[in-house]
Design a protein around this motif. Structure first.
Motif, PDB file in Angstrom:
ATOM      1  N   ARG A  15       0.858  -1.187   0.000  1.00 41.44           N
ATOM      2  CA  ARG A  15       0.000   0.000   0.000  1.00 41.44           C
ATOM      3  C   ARG A  15       0.891   1.233   0.000  1.00 41.44           C
ATOM      4  O   ARG A  15       1.798   1.360   0.833  1.00 41.44           O
ATOM      5  CB  ARG A  15      -0.933   0.008   1.204  1.00 41.44           C
ATOM      6  N   LEU A  17       1.219   5.593  -0.311  1.00 46.00           N
ATOM      7  CA  LEU A  17       0.620   6.918  -0.214  1.00 46.00           C
ATOM      8  C   LEU A  17       1.490   7.891  -0.990  1.00 46.00           C
ATOM      9  O   LEU A  17       2.699   7.975  -0.745  1.00 46.00           O
ATOM     10  CB  LEU A  17       0.534   7.362   1.253  1.00 46.00           C
ATOM     11  N   GLU A  39      -1.139  -0.800  -4.385  1.00 48.06           N
ATOM     12  CA  GLU A  39      -2.433  -0.139  -4.215  1.00 48.06           C
ATOM     13  C   GLU A  39      -2.123   1.277  -3.753  1.00 48.06           C
ATOM     14  O   GLU A  39      -1.575   1.472  -2.661  1.00 48.06           O
ATOM     15  CB  GLU A  39      -3.265  -0.867  -3.170  1.00 48.06           C
ATOM     16  N   THR A  41      -2.818   5.220  -2.765  1.00 51.41           N
ATOM     17  CA  THR A  41      -3.682   6.299  -2.298  1.00 51.41           C
ATOM     18  C   THR A  41      -3.052   7.604  -2.752  1.00 51.41           C
ATOM     19  O   THR A  41      -1.930   7.928  -2.353  1.00 51.41           O
ATOM     20  CB  THR A  41      -3.822   6.292  -0.769  1.00 51.41           C
ATOM     21  N   ALA A  43      -2.939  11.625  -2.855  1.00 50.65           N
ATOM     22  CA  ALA A  43      -3.362  12.691  -1.950  1.00 50.65           C
ATOM     23  C   ALA A  43      -2.884  14.042  -2.450  1.00 50.65           C
ATOM     24  O   ALA A  43      -1.778  14.161  -2.987  1.00 50.65           O
ATOM     25  CB  ALA A  43      -2.825  12.433  -0.539  1.00 50.65           C
ATOM     26  N   THR A  65      -7.017   5.070  -5.054  1.00 48.22           N
ATOM     27  CA  THR A  65      -8.083   5.774  -4.361  1.00 48.22           C
ATOM     28  C   THR A  65      -7.592   7.182  -4.047  1.00 48.22           C
ATOM     29  O   THR A  65      -6.387   7.429  -3.959  1.00 48.22           O
ATOM     30  CB  THR A  65      -8.484   5.071  -3.048  1.00 48.22           C
ATOM     31  N   LEU A  67      -7.524  10.798  -1.717  1.00 50.88           N
ATOM     32  CA  LEU A  67      -7.611  11.309  -0.356  1.00 50.88           C
ATOM     33  C   LEU A  67      -7.231  12.786  -0.368  1.00 50.88           C
ATOM     34  O   LEU A  67      -6.073  13.128  -0.615  1.00 50.88           O
ATOM     35  CB  LEU A  67      -6.663  10.539   0.574  1.00 50.88           C
ATOM     36  N   HIS A  84      -6.264   5.872   7.470  1.00 54.81           N
ATOM     37  CA  HIS A  84      -6.215   5.131   6.203  1.00 54.81           C
ATOM     38  C   HIS A  84      -4.997   4.208   6.085  1.00 54.81           C
ATOM     39  O   HIS A  84      -4.938   3.405   5.159  1.00 54.81           O
ATOM     40  CB  HIS A  84      -6.230   6.115   5.035  1.00 54.81           C
TER      41      HIS A  84
END
Length: 254
Positions: A15, A17, A39, A41, A43, A65, A67, A84
């Motif tokens: 994961r 970010l 995966e 995120t 931002a 996804t 954020l 998260h």
């Protein structure tokens, strides 16, 4: 004879970010991590741009996804990361510059750039590391720094100060968190041609200065950062921490 095997550049099951992902280097980093199987995120402050990015990545079969996040808001950023996370990989590409001669630096400009480039970067890195430590997981934390973290530049005293500081806390954090398997590094790009830097490249005297300082026969592009991001995020760089990966076309070789 048993031959060695090259460590994988894949990030399947990880994961990530990516802060500052709405455009430029951050957007490219998000795509690169997604292509490597992470995966992601994404931002940034601009939620609409993030939605567009997620739609584009999803259309290519990547996992993403959005954020909404302003890393200069330390309290909210810490809460968002705690909610998260934990994240195995951090790429912090959120940053700002307000260039001026050092004799003309205004306190509001100093504070604006410092809040994002230094304070925001510091506490975002801390927040992701806290999640990893609590989960007992290793990780790779990457701050997008700059070649200007290793040299000086006219009209760039504030920017250089913040990026030199990022290099400093990166080394200190790498020392502190090494035993937990958490690696902390920077990527230091030269001038990269993006929508935000186009105004600089459109000025003939500044473009000439950039092209003279870069030793390779072209300027930087976002694709030049994508490979280094995946490399530092992956097991291929498992023994690298507290380091700066210069992607500067030879700018700092002098």
């Amino acid at each position: 004879m048993t031959l060695p095997t090259t460590p994988s550049l894949r990030l399947d099951g990880k994961r990530a970010l990516v802060a500052g992902a709405s455009s430029g280097i951050g957007l490219a980093a998000a795509v690169a991590l997604g292509e490597a199987g992470a995966e992601v995120t994404v931002a940034a402050r601009r939620a609409d741009a993030l939605d567009t990015l997620v739609a584009g990545m999803t259309a290519r079969g990547l996992k993403a996804t959005a954020l909404a996040m302003d890393v200069s808001d330390v309290g909210q950023t810490q809460a968002d990361v705690a909610k998260h996370g934990p994240f195995d990989v951090l790429v912090n590409s959120a940053g700002a510059a307000r260039h001026s001669p050092a004799l003309e630096t205004r306190e509001p400009d100093f504070e604006f750039v410092s809040d994002l480039n230094l304070k925001g970067a510091y506490f975002l890195t801390q927040a992701v590391a806290k999640g990893l430590v609590a989960a007992g997981k290793p990780g790779s934390l990457i701050n997008i720094s700059s070649q200007m973290a290793h040299v000086g530049g006219i009209d760039r005293a504030v920017y250089c100060a913040t990026k030199h500081a990022v290099e400093g806390f990166t080394k200190a954090m790498a020392i502190e968190w090494g035993k937990q398997g958490i690696r902390v590094n920077t990527i230091c790009p030269t001038f990269i041609l993006t929508a935000l830097t186009q105004v600089t490249f459109d000025q003939p005297e500044k473009r000439a200065w950039i092209e003279e300082k870069i030793k390779l026969p072209r300027v930087g592009e976002v694709e030049d950062i994508m490979g280094p991001v995946v490399f530092l995020a992956s097991d291929a760089s498992a023994m690298i921490t507290g380091s700066a990966l210069l992607v500067d076309g030879g700018w700092t070789a002098e």
